[in-house]
Enzyme design. Structure first.
Site, PDB file in Angstrom:
ATOM      1  N   ASN A 123       0.777  -1.139   0.021  1.00 23.37           N
ATOM      2  CA  ASN A 123       0.007  -0.046  -0.032  1.00 23.37           C
ATOM      3  C   ASN A 123       0.826   1.395   0.094  1.00 23.37           C
ATOM      4  O   ASN A 123       0.281   2.331  -0.255  1.00 23.37           O
ATOM      5  CB  ASN A 123      -1.051  -0.028   1.036  1.00 23.37           C
ATOM      6  CG  ASN A 123      -2.447  -0.984   1.010  1.00 23.37           C
ATOM      7  OD1 ASN A 123      -2.427  -1.431  -0.309  1.00 23.37           O
ATOM      8  ND2 ASN A 123      -2.889  -1.530   1.908  1.00 23.37           N
ATOM      9  N   ARG A 128      -7.569  -0.509  -6.690  1.00 19.55           N
ATOM     10  CA  ARG A 128      -7.912   1.068  -6.237  1.00 19.55           C
ATOM     11  C   ARG A 128      -7.202   2.030  -6.312  1.00 19.55           C
ATOM     12  O   ARG A 128      -7.263   3.467  -6.547  1.00 19.55           O
ATOM     13  CB  ARG A 128      -8.008   0.584  -4.728  1.00 19.55           C
ATOM     14  CG  ARG A 128      -8.650   1.673  -3.644  1.00 19.55           C
ATOM     15  CD  ARG A 128     -10.186   1.475  -3.850  1.00 19.55           C
ATOM     16  NE  ARG A 128     -10.905   2.516  -3.372  1.00 19.55           N
ATOM     17  CZ  ARG A 128     -12.246   2.574  -3.986  1.00 19.55           C
ATOM     18  NH1 ARG A 128     -12.405   1.976  -4.934  1.00 19.55           N
ATOM     19  NH2 ARG A 128     -12.854   3.681  -3.329  1.00 19.55           N
ATOM     20  N   ILE A 174     -15.136   7.934  -2.414  1.00 21.17           N
ATOM     21  CA  ILE A 174     -13.889   8.847  -2.494  1.00 21.17           C
ATOM     22  C   ILE A 174     -14.138  10.519  -2.616  1.00 21.17           C
ATOM     23  O   ILE A 174     -13.772  11.319  -3.029  1.00 21.17           O
ATOM     24  CB  ILE A 174     -13.146   8.800  -3.792  1.00 21.17           C
ATOM     25  CG1 ILE A 174     -13.911   8.891  -5.061  1.00 21.17           C
ATOM     26  CG2 ILE A 174     -12.595   7.343  -3.885  1.00 21.17           C
ATOM     27  CD1 ILE A 174     -12.883   8.979  -6.372  1.00 21.17           C
ATOM     28  N   ASP A 175     -15.406  10.581  -1.728  1.00 25.40           N
ATOM     29  CA  ASP A 175     -16.007  11.981  -1.578  1.00 25.40           C
ATOM     30  C   ASP A 175     -15.130  12.785  -0.954  1.00 25.40           C
ATOM     31  O   ASP A 175     -14.605  14.131  -1.129  1.00 25.40           O
ATOM     32  CB  ASP A 175     -17.060  11.800  -1.055  1.00 25.40           C
ATOM     33  CG  ASP A 175     -17.327  11.136   0.204  1.00 25.40           C
ATOM     34  OD1 ASP A 175     -16.455  10.079   0.699  1.00 25.40           O
ATOM     35  OD2 ASP A 175     -18.082  11.417   1.362  1.00 25.40           O
ATOM     36  N   ASP A 213      -6.753  -4.827   7.714  1.00 22.34           N
ATOM     37  CA  ASP A 213      -6.362  -5.775   6.730  1.00 22.34           C
ATOM     38  C   ASP A 213      -5.845  -6.896   7.248  1.00 22.34           C
ATOM     39  O   ASP A 213      -5.653  -8.087   6.873  1.00 22.34           O
ATOM     40  CB  ASP A 213      -5.158  -5.186   6.092  1.00 22.34           C
ATOM     41  CG  ASP A 213      -5.613  -4.134   5.386  1.00 22.34           C
ATOM     42  OD1 ASP A 213      -5.650  -3.982   4.036  1.00 22.34           O
ATOM     43  OD2 ASP A 213      -5.759  -3.186   5.923  1.00 22.34           O
TER      44      ASP A 213
HETATM   45  N1  EPU Z   1     -14.033   6.965   3.121  1.00 14.89           N
HETATM   46  C1  EPU Z   1     -14.886   7.608   2.734  1.00 14.89           C
HETATM   47  N2  EPU Z   1     -14.756   8.571   1.886  1.00 14.89           N
HETATM   48  C2  EPU Z   1     -13.443   8.918   1.122  1.00 14.89           C
HETATM   49  C3  EPU Z   1     -12.289   7.861   1.736  1.00 14.89           C
HETATM   50  C4  EPU Z   1     -12.853   6.976   2.711  1.00 14.89           C
HETATM   51  O1  EPU Z   1     -16.119   7.434   3.208  1.00 14.89           O
HETATM   52  O2  EPU Z   1     -13.416   9.518   0.403  1.00 14.89           O
HETATM   53  C5  EPU Z   1     -14.118   5.756   4.050  1.00 14.89           C
HETATM   54  C6  EPU Z   1     -13.890   4.240   3.332  1.00 14.89           C
HETATM   55  O3  EPU Z   1     -15.380   4.102   2.722  1.00 14.89           O
HETATM   56  C7  EPU Z   1     -13.743   3.280   4.535  1.00 14.89           C
HETATM   57  C8  EPU Z   1     -12.890   4.353   5.244  1.00 14.89           C
HETATM   58  O4  EPU Z   1     -13.253   5.775   5.005  1.00 14.89           O
HETATM   59  O5  EPU Z   1     -14.646   3.026   5.194  1.00 14.89           O
HETATM   60  C9  EPU Z   1     -11.457   4.047   5.181  1.00 14.89           C
HETATM   61  O6  EPU Z   1     -11.058   4.321   3.699  1.00 14.89           O
HETATM   62  P1  EPU Z   1      -9.472   4.576   3.653  1.00 14.89           P
HETATM   63  O7  EPU Z   1      -9.593   5.887   2.780  1.00 14.89           O
HETATM   64  O8  EPU Z   1      -8.506   4.900   4.848  1.00 14.89           O
HETATM   65  O9  EPU Z   1      -8.861   3.367   2.774  1.00 14.89           O
HETATM   66  P2  EPU Z   1      -8.517   3.281   1.298  1.00 14.89           P
HETATM   67  O10 EPU Z   1      -7.350   4.334   1.122  1.00 14.89           O
HETATM   68  O11 EPU Z   1      -9.389   3.133   0.129  1.00 14.89           O
HETATM   69  C10 EPU Z   1      -6.192   1.884   2.028  1.00 14.89           C
HETATM   70  C11 EPU Z   1      -5.841   0.663   1.696  1.00 14.89           C
HETATM   71  C12 EPU Z   1      -6.647  -0.615   2.296  1.00 14.89           C
HETATM   72  C13 EPU Z   1      -6.577  -0.473   3.712  1.00 14.89           C
HETATM   73  C14 EPU Z   1      -7.324   0.610   4.238  1.00 14.89           C
HETATM   74  C15 EPU Z   1      -7.223   1.189   5.607  1.00 14.89           C
HETATM   75  C16 EPU Z   1      -4.764   1.034  -0.559  1.00 14.89           C
HETATM   76  C17 EPU Z   1      -4.750   0.952  -2.082  1.00 14.89           C
HETATM   77  N3  EPU Z   1      -5.591   0.679   0.156  1.00 14.89           N
HETATM   78  O12 EPU Z   1      -7.658   1.800   1.541  1.00 14.89           O
HETATM   79  O13 EPU Z   1      -5.862  -1.795   1.554  1.00 14.89           O
HETATM   80  O14 EPU Z   1      -7.510  -1.618   3.957  1.00 14.89           O
HETATM   81  O15 EPU Z   1      -6.260   1.821   3.546  1.00 14.89           O
HETATM   82  O16 EPU Z   1      -5.703   1.073   6.115  1.00 14.89           O
HETATM   83  O17 EPU Z   1      -3.941   1.569   0.080  1.00 14.89           O
HETATM   84  C18 EPU Z   1      -6.006  -3.781   0.998  1.00 14.89           C
HETATM   85  O18 EPU Z   1      -4.383  -3.782   0.858  1.00 14.89           O
HETATM   86  O19 EPU Z   1      -6.537  -5.081   1.118  1.00 14.89           O
HETATM   87  C19 EPU Z   1      -6.710  -2.846   1.511  1.00 14.89           C
HETATM   88  C20 EPU Z   1      -7.988  -2.880   1.172  1.00 14.89           C
END
Ligand code: EPU
Length: 418
Positions: A23, A92, A123-124, A304
């Site tokens: 990540n 993603r 991604i709001d 994770d």
């Molecule tokens: N969220 C929103 N709006 C946004 C962004 C996030 O509502 O604009 C919510 C998400 O729906 C979720 C929470 O906030 O419920 C956390 O999301 P976050 O943005 O932290 O996660 P992410 O960036 O989509 C990354 C990793 C994930 C990991 C999470 C938490 C990457 C590509 N993905 O996801 O990794 O679980 O952070 O640490 O870096 C994996 O590796 O299997 C994986 C899913």
């Protein structure tokens, strides 16, 4: 299509070397777009998500060369072309091209990002932050068009400390005019790794690892080199394997402080470990005590690890509880674990696990990356043969998983089927 076949029940000993953090790598590669010269990224894990990101950089007219685990990226000739659906939806992390291209070219056209189906994954926060920096956003079918004549530093408060939004907004703000503050920022080590690369290029970012990140915009970013940190999720996955079937299994190339939340739970369950700064020796526990876990943002117990540790909870003596607080749909492995003999009940985002239950090998399916990891662990401890379908999900994030486990004594094969 690929399948993994495991003949379970083998004791594992020897050494497993942890690869670079998926990540962080998937953000460092798009971050290279901001550089006006060449970027070197070392310790890049050889996973399929990396290949998908390189394809996008090449489509945008960047040049990438690879030697072993090092990438050399020259994006001085980068162009802002549309990132098509077939590439954007592969993973993603394609969304990091939003922040990086906006920062570099002030224009991005990209189809919806993909990734594992583990919840809404909106991604709001990313989009709202780009708007606060001065961008306009429009949608055409499934494509985002994000443009700005000028990006201006501003104050952005995240409703939730999102990893993706923190990194994406940092990327967009690095070349903005003036100072940007990201408040309620995420503190995950992946973010610090990306911030470190940007600072090595000449960016002015402070507060990494805290909940307020300050970015003073600069015009030019020069060449730099960065090493991807060790993958804490991969390390955690193999530690869980060791706690179940290890005999002095040595998990090497770790950063202990990134694993504290997991080590504390393994200690409570009674797992014998010798813990050093960069490696851990772990053995199967004679008697596992039940534990309760709630997933949280860093430095809490990362979401994770939730799916892999569910398998350990099936072997604890009594009732354990796992509460998933980050994603709505991160327990897709449970029906398959129950098919193997586990006794797990799920209500909403909470699982009640009654142990210990012997697991018996059968046919199962990986539905997402960490669900797949969970089924590999289940197969390793089960009696008989486990066949895991759709292992493409697993290969997105675990480098050479079959070789690493074979080297320590597992009976595991990856096969191609028609
Ligand atoms: N969220 C929103 N709006 C946004 C962004 C996030 O509502 O604009 C919510 C998400 O729906 C979720 C929470 O906030 O419920 C956390 O999301 P976050 O943005 O932290 O996660 P992410 O960036 O989509 C990354 C990793 C994930 C990991 C999470 C938490 C990457 C590509 N993905 O996801 O990794 O679980 O952070 O640490 O870096 C994996 O590796 O299997 C994986 C899913």
């Amino acid at each position: 299509m690929k399948q993994i076949i495991i003949d379970g029940g083998k004791t594992l000993n020897g050494e497993i070397l942890i690869s670079g953090m998926k990540n962080a790598a998937v953000a460092l590669i798009p971050a290279s777009i901001l550089c006006d010269e060449e970027v070197e990224i070392t310790n890049v894990p050889n996973i399929s998500d990396k290949k998908a990101l390189i394809n996008i950089i090449e489509l945008l007219n960047g040049k990438v060369t690879e030697k072993d685990h090092t990438l050399y990226l020259n994006t001085s000739t980068i162009e802002s072309k549309t990132i098509p659906e077939n590439l954007a939806s592969k993973l993603r992390a394609s969304y990091y091209f939003m922040g990086a291209l906006l920062g570099r070219k002030r224009k991005v056209e990209i189809y919806f990002p993909g990734g594992c189906n583990i919840g809404n994954r909106k991604i709001d926060f990313h989009l709202k932050g780009f708007q606060l920096l001065g961008a306009t956003i429009s949608m055409e079918n499934d494509k985002y068009i994000i443009e700005a004549n000028q990006l201006k530093g501003t104050s952005i408060h995240l409703d939730f400390p999102s990893v993706g939004a923190t990194i994406n907004l940092m990327l967009a703000a690095v070349k903005a005019e003036g100072t940007t503050l990201i408040q309620n920022a995420a503190k995950e080590p992946e973010i610090s790794n990306v911030g470190e690369l940007l600072n090595k290029m000449g960016a002015k970012i402070s507060g990494l690892g805290t909940n307020t990140i300050k970015i003073e915009g600069v015009n030019y970013l020069h060449k730099a080199s960065i090493k991807v940190l060790p993958d804490r999720i991969e390390a955690g996955t193999y530690l869980i394997v060791g706690a179940l079937i290890g005999e002095h299994l040595k998990i090497k190339n770790i950063i202990k402080e990134h694993l504290e939340a997991l080590l504390s739970k393994l200690q409570s369950a009674g797992v014998p470990m010798e813990i050093y700064d960069d490696y851990i020796c772990i053995s199967k526990a004679k008697n596992l005590s039940p534990i309760n876990i709630k997933t949280l943002v860093y430095p809490g117990f990362v979401t994770d690890w939730g799916q892999p540790i569910t398998v350990l909870l099936t072997q604890c003596n009594g009732k354990s509880i796992l509460e998933e607080t980050i994603y709505e749909n991160r327990m897709a492995e449970v029906p398959f674990l129950n098919k193997m003999g586990a006794k797990i009940e799920v209500e909403g985002q909470t699982a009640w696990i009654n142990g210990p239950t012997p697991l018996i090998g059968t046919d199962v399916e990986a539905t997402d990356l960490r669900a797949g990891a969970s089924l590999v662990i289940a197969g390793l401890i089960a009696t008989g043969k486990t066949t895991i379908k759709h292992v493409e999900y697993i290969l997105r994030g675990y480098e050479r998983i079959v070789e690493k486990l074979t080297n320590v004594g597992a009976s595991i094969q990856l096969i191609d089927i028609e």
